[in-house]
Design a protein around this motif. Structure first.
Motif, PDB file in Angstrom:
ATOM      1  N   THR B 397       0.884  -1.179   0.000  1.00  0.00           N
ATOM      2  CA  THR B 397       0.000   0.000   0.000  1.00  0.00           C
ATOM      3  C   THR B 397       0.926   1.235   0.000  1.00  0.00           C
ATOM      4  OG1 THR B 397      -0.223  -0.097   2.416  1.00  0.00           O
ATOM      5  CG2 THR B 397      -1.911  -1.214   1.114  1.00  0.00           C
ATOM      6  N   ASN B 398       1.225   1.744   1.220  1.00  0.00           N
ATOM      7  CA  ASN B 398       2.247   2.807   1.360  1.00  0.00           C
ATOM      8  C   ASN B 398       3.377   2.200   2.188  1.00  0.00           C
ATOM      9  OD1 ASN B 398       0.502   5.084   0.333  1.00  0.00           O
ATOM     10  ND2 ASN B 398      -0.680   4.495   2.137  1.00  0.00           N
ATOM     11  N   THR B 399       4.560   2.133   1.632  1.00  0.00           N
ATOM     12  CA  THR B 399       5.669   1.472   2.315  1.00  0.00           C
ATOM     13  C   THR B 399       6.699   2.527   2.681  1.00  0.00           C
ATOM     14  OG1 THR B 399       5.245  -0.336   0.785  1.00  0.00           O
ATOM     15  CG2 THR B 399       7.224  -0.512   2.126  1.00  0.00           C
ATOM     16  N   TYR B 400       7.072   2.583   3.961  1.00  0.00           N
ATOM     17  CA  TYR B 400       8.015   3.647   4.332  1.00  0.00           C
ATOM     18  C   TYR B 400       8.920   3.279   5.491  1.00  0.00           C
ATOM     19  CZ  TYR B 400       4.321   4.911   7.723  1.00  0.00           C
ATOM     20  OH  TYR B 400       3.382   4.898   8.715  1.00  0.00           O
ATOM     21  N   LEU B 401       9.983   4.065   5.584  1.00  0.00           N
ATOM     22  CA  LEU B 401      11.020   3.890   6.602  1.00  0.00           C
ATOM     23  C   LEU B 401      10.835   4.978   7.655  1.00  0.00           C
ATOM     24  CD1 LEU B 401      13.929   2.595   7.293  1.00  0.00           C
ATOM     25  CD2 LEU B 401      14.842   4.506   6.007  1.00  0.00           C
ATOM     26  N   LEU B 402      10.835   4.588   8.923  1.00  0.00           N
ATOM     27  CA  LEU B 402      10.634   5.569   9.991  1.00  0.00           C
ATOM     28  C   LEU B 402      11.889   6.437  10.181  1.00  0.00           C
ATOM     29  CD1 LEU B 402       8.648   3.506  12.644  1.00  0.00           C
ATOM     30  CD2 LEU B 402       7.842   4.790  10.678  1.00  0.00           C
ATOM     31  N   PRO B 403      11.679   7.682  10.664  1.00  0.00           N
ATOM     32  CA  PRO B 403      12.814   8.608  10.753  1.00  0.00           C
ATOM     33  C   PRO B 403      13.835   8.219  11.813  1.00  0.00           C
ATOM     34  CG  PRO B 403      10.811   9.626  11.581  1.00  0.00           C
ATOM     35  CD  PRO B 403      10.411   8.307  11.018  1.00  0.00           C
ATOM     36  N   GLY B 404      15.074   8.700  11.601  1.00  0.00           N
ATOM     37  CA  GLY B 404      16.168   8.459  12.536  1.00  0.00           C
ATOM     38  C   GLY B 404      16.647   9.772  13.141  1.00  0.00           C
ATOM     39  N   ASP B 405      17.943   9.894  13.354  1.00  0.00           N
ATOM     40  CA  ASP B 405      18.468  10.969  14.185  1.00  0.00           C
ATOM     41  C   ASP B 405      19.191  12.077  13.439  1.00  0.00           C
ATOM     42  OD1 ASP B 405      17.590   9.549  16.377  1.00  0.00           O
ATOM     43  OD2 ASP B 405      19.479   8.421  16.541  1.00  0.00           O
ATOM     44  N   TYR B 406      19.529  11.865  12.168  1.00  0.00           N
ATOM     45  CA  TYR B 406      20.491  12.775  11.551  1.00  0.00           C
ATOM     46  C   TYR B 406      19.861  13.890  10.718  1.00  0.00           C
ATOM     47  CZ  TYR B 406      23.944   9.343  12.962  1.00  0.00           C
ATOM     48  OH  TYR B 406      24.720   8.502  13.699  1.00  0.00           O
ATOM     49  N   SER B 407      20.565  15.006  10.665  1.00  0.00           N
ATOM     50  CA  SER B 407      20.155  16.097   9.783  1.00  0.00           C
ATOM     51  C   SER B 407      20.757  15.830   8.403  1.00  0.00           C
ATOM     52  CB  SER B 407      20.680  17.436  10.309  1.00  0.00           C
ATOM     53  OG  SER B 407      22.095  17.466  10.201  1.00  0.00           O
ATOM     54  N   ALA B 408      20.216  16.489   7.388  1.00  0.00           N
ATOM     55  CA  ALA B 408      20.730  16.333   6.026  1.00  0.00           C
ATOM     56  C   ALA B 408      22.206  16.733   5.970  1.00  0.00           C
ATOM     57  CB  ALA B 408      19.910  17.190   5.070  1.00  0.00           C
ATOM     58  N   GLU B 409      22.562  17.799   6.685  1.00  0.00           N
ATOM     59  CA  GLU B 409      23.951  18.285   6.667  1.00  0.00           C
ATOM     60  C   GLU B 409      24.898  17.222   7.218  1.00  0.00           C
ATOM     61  OE1 GLU B 409      21.360  20.069   8.079  1.00  0.00           O
ATOM     62  OE2 GLU B 409      21.113  21.206   6.221  1.00  0.00           O
ATOM     63  N   GLU B 410      24.487  16.581   8.315  1.00  0.00           N
ATOM     64  CA  GLU B 410      25.349  15.549   8.905  1.00  0.00           C
ATOM     65  C   GLU B 410      25.551  14.386   7.945  1.00  0.00           C
ATOM     66  OE1 GLU B 410      24.607  15.402  13.631  1.00  0.00           O
ATOM     67  OE2 GLU B 410      22.781  15.297  12.453  1.00  0.00           O
ATOM     68  N   ILE B 411      24.477  14.014   7.263  1.00  0.00           N
ATOM     69  CA  ILE B 411      24.570  12.860   6.359  1.00  0.00           C
ATOM     70  C   ILE B 411      25.467  13.184   5.170  1.00  0.00           C
ATOM     71  CG2 ILE B 411      23.284  11.301   4.841  1.00  0.00           C
ATOM     72  CD1 ILE B 411      20.907  11.569   6.798  1.00  0.00           C
ATOM     73  N   ILE B 412      25.163  14.291   4.485  1.00  0.00           N
ATOM     74  CA  ILE B 412      25.969  14.676   3.319  1.00  0.00           C
ATOM     75  C   ILE B 412      27.418  14.928   3.751  1.00  0.00           C
ATOM     76  CG2 ILE B 412      26.295  16.420   1.497  1.00  0.00           C
ATOM     77  CD1 ILE B 412      23.763  14.847   0.975  1.00  0.00           C
ATOM     78  N   GLY B 413      27.562  15.583   4.907  1.00  0.00           N
ATOM     79  CA  GLY B 413      28.883  15.959   5.400  1.00  0.00           C
ATOM     80  C   GLY B 413      29.771  14.774   5.725  1.00  0.00           C
ATOM     81  N   SER B 414      29.170  13.598   5.884  1.00  0.00           N
ATOM     82  CA  SER B 414      29.959  12.417   6.275  1.00  0.00           C
ATOM     83  C   SER B 414      30.644  11.754   5.085  1.00  0.00           C
ATOM     84  CB  SER B 414      29.049  11.408   6.970  1.00  0.00           C
ATOM     85  OG  SER B 414      28.204  10.768   6.012  1.00  0.00           O
ATOM     86  N   ILE B 415      30.392  12.271   3.860  1.00  0.00           N
ATOM     87  CA  ILE B 415      30.891  11.580   2.664  1.00  0.00           C
ATOM     88  C   ILE B 415      31.967  12.402   1.934  1.00  0.00           C
ATOM     89  CG2 ILE B 415      30.215  10.732   0.366  1.00  0.00           C
ATOM     90  CD1 ILE B 415      27.572   9.862   1.640  1.00  0.00           C
ATOM     91  N   GLN B 416      33.076  11.743   1.629  1.00  0.00           N
ATOM     92  CA  GLN B 416      34.162  12.386   0.895  1.00  0.00           C
ATOM     93  C   GLN B 416      33.928  12.329  -0.612  1.00  0.00           C
ATOM     94  OE1 GLN B 416      37.068  14.131   1.831  1.00  0.00           O
ATOM     95  NE2 GLN B 416      35.711  14.216   3.617  1.00  0.00           N
ATOM     96  N   ASP B 417      33.513  11.147  -1.073  1.00  0.00           N
ATOM     97  CA  ASP B 417      33.380  10.919  -2.516  1.00  0.00           C
ATOM     98  C   ASP B 417      32.195   9.979  -2.714  1.00  0.00           C
ATOM     99  OD1 ASP B 417      33.666  10.314  -5.190  1.00  0.00           O
ATOM    100  OD2 ASP B 417      35.332   8.924  -4.869  1.00  0.00           O
ATOM    101  N   GLY B 418      31.069  10.534  -3.130  1.00  0.00           N
ATOM    102  CA  GLY B 418      29.868   9.702  -3.270  1.00  0.00           C
ATOM    103  C   GLY B 418      28.858  10.391  -4.155  1.00  0.00           C
ATOM    104  N   ILE B 419      27.619   9.903  -4.138  1.00  0.00           N
ATOM    105  CA  ILE B 419      26.585  10.589  -4.910  1.00  0.00           C
ATOM    106  C   ILE B 419      25.327  10.789  -4.068  1.00  0.00           C
ATOM    107  CG2 ILE B 419      27.460   9.698  -7.120  1.00  0.00           C
ATOM    108  CD1 ILE B 419      24.884   8.031  -7.306  1.00  0.00           C
ATOM    109  N   TYR B 420      24.630  11.851  -4.408  1.00  0.00           N
ATOM    110  CA  TYR B 420      23.372  12.201  -3.746  1.00  0.00           C
ATOM    111  C   TYR B 420      22.250  12.130  -4.775  1.00  0.00           C
ATOM    112  CZ  TYR B 420      19.609  15.213  -2.023  1.00  0.00           C
ATOM    113  OH  TYR B 420      18.385  15.711  -1.674  1.00  0.00           O
ATOM    114  N   ILE B 421      21.234  11.312  -4.484  1.00  0.00           N
ATOM    115  CA  ILE B 421      20.120  11.129  -5.414  1.00  0.00           C
ATOM    116  C   ILE B 421      18.902  11.859  -4.874  1.00  0.00           C
ATOM    117  CG2 ILE B 421      18.604   9.432  -6.510  1.00  0.00           C
ATOM    118  CD1 ILE B 421      20.998   7.451  -6.200  1.00  0.00           C
ATOM    119  N   GLU B 422      18.544  12.941  -5.543  1.00  0.00           N
ATOM    120  CA  GLU B 422      17.411  13.727  -5.071  1.00  0.00           C
ATOM    121  C   GLU B 422      16.091  13.162  -5.605  1.00  0.00           C
ATOM    122  OE1 GLU B 422      17.876  18.010  -5.426  1.00  0.00           O
ATOM    123  OE2 GLU B 422      15.697  18.189  -5.672  1.00  0.00           O
TER     124      GLU B 422
END
Lengths: 441, 515
Positions: B397-422
């Motif tokens: 029906t509607n399938t989803y993942l419950l929220p966690g602890d991190y802000s977008a900045e923390e997540i993006i900021g943790s990566i040196q070389d990767g990709i972000y899929i908007e």
């Protein structure tokens, strides 16, 4: 056939109603389908489905404005009601200078019998017995075949009629029969699935029948076991015939009038230009007896014709209906509804020769995902297949992607095989492409 | 099994809209009076109009059960749908569709017999029943349970006909506003296609287990697709949204402008895209529609038919860890107004919230009646069918993942070389091997903790049971898709929803062209 008589009556009723409510022109397509599908799994019937469906679609034109409707109720009194409401709705659409039926002089005058109607003398009970035997045979091929997604048998009769206010009316009775077998094998806790199928207008065309698809499904499934990822690298890629047809399907989409007038294709402005090596010919033959894509007239009643889309590697024709032709200032190519029995030329070699010719590279047998962008030609899809080295298959591979650009891929076709898969309206052998990027580990 | 954005369209919901949506939520249950009204409408549509009585339905079910069956049901459906298409500045066409029929199903253990008819009168029902019951021998002893209609039903959406919620003139004007808004975004916009569609569905289920239930389901959608051209280069962009309500949803605030802007942005960003990398990379998926990942990586593999037949890579993993401990994934048909929501499924079972994965441990799967009975469990309200001409099977029906602890900045900021899929186009899975893919439609490089250059569309591939183990960070803002998802399985298409906060996957294969 009484179904065709009934449909013709509904169509005439709908066209008359359109005129009555003020339409300047109209066209109607209506169909009745009748058949069954059985799926057998683990030696037992899983589903037995009877299909008897029907539909009617009408488009009405008020000068250059149009509206359309579809319905499952083809009783004459209900048809009049829906035609009335669709005529009302046409008041809210706007003048489109290109809208309208195809030109009357293009209507098919002769409707040759293309031999598409061959009811299969098989009852659901008989189909069940055949399917049980097929599954049993497949499972006995190898003890690593531990499970099955089932063996399916489908037989359908279809009656379709198209008519328009030019006075054209064409009726086509046809049949379609298919069998398929899908298996699951397991080794070291890793499960793999593969399948085989056959489809034909005449059950006699299911070459090799149930035994053949049982053996082929078993072989394909077992061959997938022990698959590995590859490292990221650029190598030649060989599209096995069952996935090679996807390339030609992308070509047809890229030269279709709809994508062209919307400027949504990488093949915009490529008419009369080479887009393949000169050995590549691609043509359609609508008059093939018993052909899966055979038709004497297209979805607008226009007489179909044998024609080359690609000749000597050069794009000779777009794929147009009357609307897209007018948008482009051209003539319809009788392709309303698509191409009819597409044939791709070959160089007389089989799959084994192509593997040898490739030497080292990837043989692709299945593709997943939607990663094809027609506007740019960018291509990136999940792939399953085999790693080839020294001209021999080495091991199965999975969880990789292949990427490139369709324009480059088309221009760098090295060879095309004669190993055509008979069960598709696109007839192509395997296609070897010079180089693509593989992403894996 | 695959998921894609309907026709042209998709995706991410602004938080602003999400909040408004929740404010609109009609969480009061439908009282018996409301249920009686819905049932009355369905009875008038299917029974009165065809001279059928309740007794006729029971007699058809009883005739089915004279064969050795466990269960039988009748599913009546009428669907009115329409679409309006704008292209080249004009309303080019409109289509109206009316489909109606009844499906008759007979079930014995793993076996199912099925027939349907577009005629809904007694002799057609009897004929379909005769065909369906050939699956089983004569001499059945099961009895039809007298009908029990529901006493309460969650009010997830209003039982209205969306086709009537705007006049034809207003529908046409809405599309013209979309066209103008898209062209106003940027002079490089050369083509705008906008599509407005609505669906009004009435269903009635009578089953041998006593279920007698009806539902009236509205569904609307608005899509916009653009082509941009700049110095000979061309790109396309898409956006769309919708929900289970009337068309007035699209009139609120700046929704039209936001859809148009999102489509144009996607196209313009892709104009300057560089080649995507090829190989293993850390990947960040944006909130909302990119949850296509969940739908493919675990959703399909946790549909009860595949679990029962042990054809799913997850079949033997219940109680085991299949995702990192930051992952809790649910399927929830009870969200107000959402595209994937249903008051009752197509077998008459009320939908529910089913926890599939809790803190990384596999806890549940999605079931219809037949698979539930074979697995000695209860249906989770996931028995869905495309139409009366298709068999119900377990679907999301509607399938989803419950929220966690991190802000977008923390997540993006943790990566040196990767990709972000908007944003994504769609995905596909092979549930047996667990291999799944999804294709990007708007993505960027991440370099030294920052989002940098946009990259061309690429397909990413992974293995369901492994990919979720690699989710190391989950964002704190849950978003749902904007309401355009279509899920395909066994040749049947149904509307679904997905949702997630931003997530980080430590490693996935990115199928670009640059090594």
């Amino acid at each position: 056939m009484k179904e065709l008589v009934q449909l013709e009556r509904s169509i005439k009723k709908a066209l008359a109603a359109a005129k009555k409510f003020g339409a300047t022109s109209a066209d109607v397509a209506s169909a009745i389908e009748d058949g069954f599908n059985v799926i057998v799994r683990e030696g037992e019937v899983e589903t037995l489905e009877y299909h008897r469906g029907r539909s009617l679609g009408i488009t009405v034109y008020f000068g250059q404005r149009l509206a359309s409707a579809t319905t499952t109720d083809i009783q004459p009194e209900k048809i009049e009601a829906i035609v009335r409401s669709v005529c009302e709705r046409a008041k809210f659409t706007e003048e489109d200078p290109c809208a309208g039926l195809a030109e009357p002089e293009l209507m098919a005058r002769e409707l040759p019998d293309l031999d598409l109607y061959h009811p299969w003398e098989i009852t659901p009970e008989m189909a069940v017995q055949e399917a049980i035997a097929c599954e049993k045979r497949a499972k006995q091929c190898d003890q690593r075949i531990v499970n099955s997604e089932g063996v399916s048998v489908t037989s359908v009769r279809q009656f379709s009629v198209y008519g328009n206010t030019h006075g054209f009316i064409g009726a086509v009775p046809s049949t379609l029969h298919s069998i398929s077998c899908s298996l699951i094998a397991e080794q070291k806790g890793q499960m793999e699935r593969d399948y085989s199928y056959a489809v034909a207008r005449d059950s006699a065309g299911l070459i090799g029948g149930f035994d053949y698809i049982a053996d082929q499904a078993a072989e394909r499934t077992i061959q997938r076991l022990g698959s590995r990822k590859l490292s990221t690298q650029k190598v030649p890629v060989l599209f096995a015939s069952e996935v090679a047809r996807g390339l030609w399907y992308h070509l047809l989409s890229a030269i279709s009038g709809e994508q062209l007038y919307r400027h949504s294709t990488f093949l915009l402005d490529h008419l009369e230009k080479p887009i393949f090596p000169s050995f590549v010919q691609v043509y359609e033959d609508p008059y093939l007896p018993k052909g899966l894509g055979s038709a004497a007239f297209d979805h607008e009643g226009v007489a179909t014709r044998k024609q080359h889309f690609i000749e000597g590697g050069v794009l000779r024709h777009y794929l147009l209906n009357s609307y897209t032709a007018r948008k482009l200032g051209m003539q319809t190519t009788a392709n309303a509804g698509g191409a009819h029995n597409l044939f791709v030329s070959h160089q007389g070699v089989d799959l084994r020769d192509l593997i040898k010719k490739m030497g080292k590279g990837l043989l692709v047998t299945e593709l997943i995902g939607q990663g094809v962008k027609l506007v740019t030609g960018d291509y990136s899809r999940g792939a399953v297949g085999f790693w080839v080295e020294d001209g021999e298959i080495q091991f199965p591979v999975s969880e990789i992607t292949i990427a490139g650009n369709l324009k480059d891929m088309f221009a760098h076709i090295v060879a095309i095989g004669k190993d055509r898969d008979p069960y598709d309206a696109i007839q192509t052998g395997s296609v070897l492409i010079e180089e693509m990027m593989i992403a894996g580990m | 099994m695959f998921l894609y954005r309907s026709q042209i369209a998709a995706c991410k919901f602004n938080n602003r809209f999400l909040k408004e949506l929740l404010n609109l939520a009609l969480l009061h249950p439908i009282k018996p009076k409301g249920i009686a009204m819905i049932l009355q409408l369905a009875e008038e549509t299917f029974l009165k109009a065809n001279d059928l009585s309740m007794h006729d339905l029971e007699s058809v079910l009883s005739s089915l059960l004279r064969h050795r069956l466990d269960y039988a049901d009748l599913f009546f459906q009428r669907v009115y749908s329409e679409s309006w298409l704008l292209e080249d500045h004009i309303i080019k066409s409109t289509n109206l569709s009316i489909e109606e029929g009844v499906g008759v199903r007979a079930v014995m253990q793993e076996k199912t017999g099925f027939a349907y008819s577009e005629d809904i009168h007694l002799s057609a029902l009897r004929k379909a029943a005769r065909a369906a019951k050939t699956i089983a021998r004569r001499g059945g002893s099961a009895k039809t349970t007298p009908s029990v209609s529901m006493s309460a039903m969650p009010r997830l959406y209003e039982p209205l006909n969306p086709l009537m919620t705007l006049s034809e003139q207003e529908k046409v004007e809405l599309l013209h506003r979309v066209d103008a808004a898209a062209r106003a975004q940027d002079p490089r916009v050369t083509q705008v296609i906008a599509n407005l569609s609505g669906m009004y569905e009435i269903v009635l289920v009578r089953a041998s287990d006593g279920v007698y239930a009806a539902d009236v389901r509205p569904l609307v959608r608005l899509n916009v697709s653009v082509v941009v051209e700049d110095k000979g280069a061309r790109e396309k962009g898409y956006f769309g949204g919708g929900q289970r309500s009337g068309y007035e949803f699209f009139l609120q605030n700046h929704l039209v402008t936001d859809y148009a802007k999102a489509a144009v942005d996607e196209a313009l960003i892709n104009l300057s895209a560089v080649d995507a990398p090829a190989g293993l990379k850390p990947v960040v998926l944006g909130a909302g529609w990119p949850a296509v990942l969940l739908h493919e990586a675990v959703g399909h593999g946790l549909e009860g038919d595949f679990i029962r037949k042990k054809t799913s890579a997850f079949a033997d993993k219940f109680g085991q860890r299949v995702a990192s401990s930051v992952c809790t994934i649910v399927d929830d048909g009870t969200l107000s107004l959402r595209r994937g929501s249903l008051s009752i499924d197509d077998e008459g079972t009320p939908t529910q919230k089913t926890v599939l994965i809790e803190n990384g441990i596999l806890t549940g799967c999605m079931l219809d009646k037949q698979n539930a009975q074979l697995m000695k469990q209860a249906s989770t309200g996931n028995g869905r069918r495309e139409s009366y001409a298709h068999l119900p099977i377990p679907r999301m029906t509607n399938t989803y993942l419950l929220p966690g602890d991190y802000s977008a900045e923390e997540i993006i900021g943790s990566i040196q070389d990767g990709i972000y899929i908007e944003n994504m186009a769609g995905g596909q899975v092979d549930i047996t091997s667990g291999k799944f893919v999804f294709s990007t439609s708007k993505a960027y490089l991440i370099e030294h903790g920052k989002i940098t250059a946009p990259i061309k569309d690429a397909t990413l591939i992974g293995n369901g049971p492994e990919a979720l183990m690699k989710i190391s960070m989950v964002g704190n803002q849950l978003e749902f898709d904007a309401g355009v998802g279509i899920c395909g399985k066994d040749g049947q298409s149904v509307p679904v929803g997905v949702g997630q906060p931003m997530i980080k996957i430590d490693e996935m294969t990115v199928g670009g062209t640059r090594s």
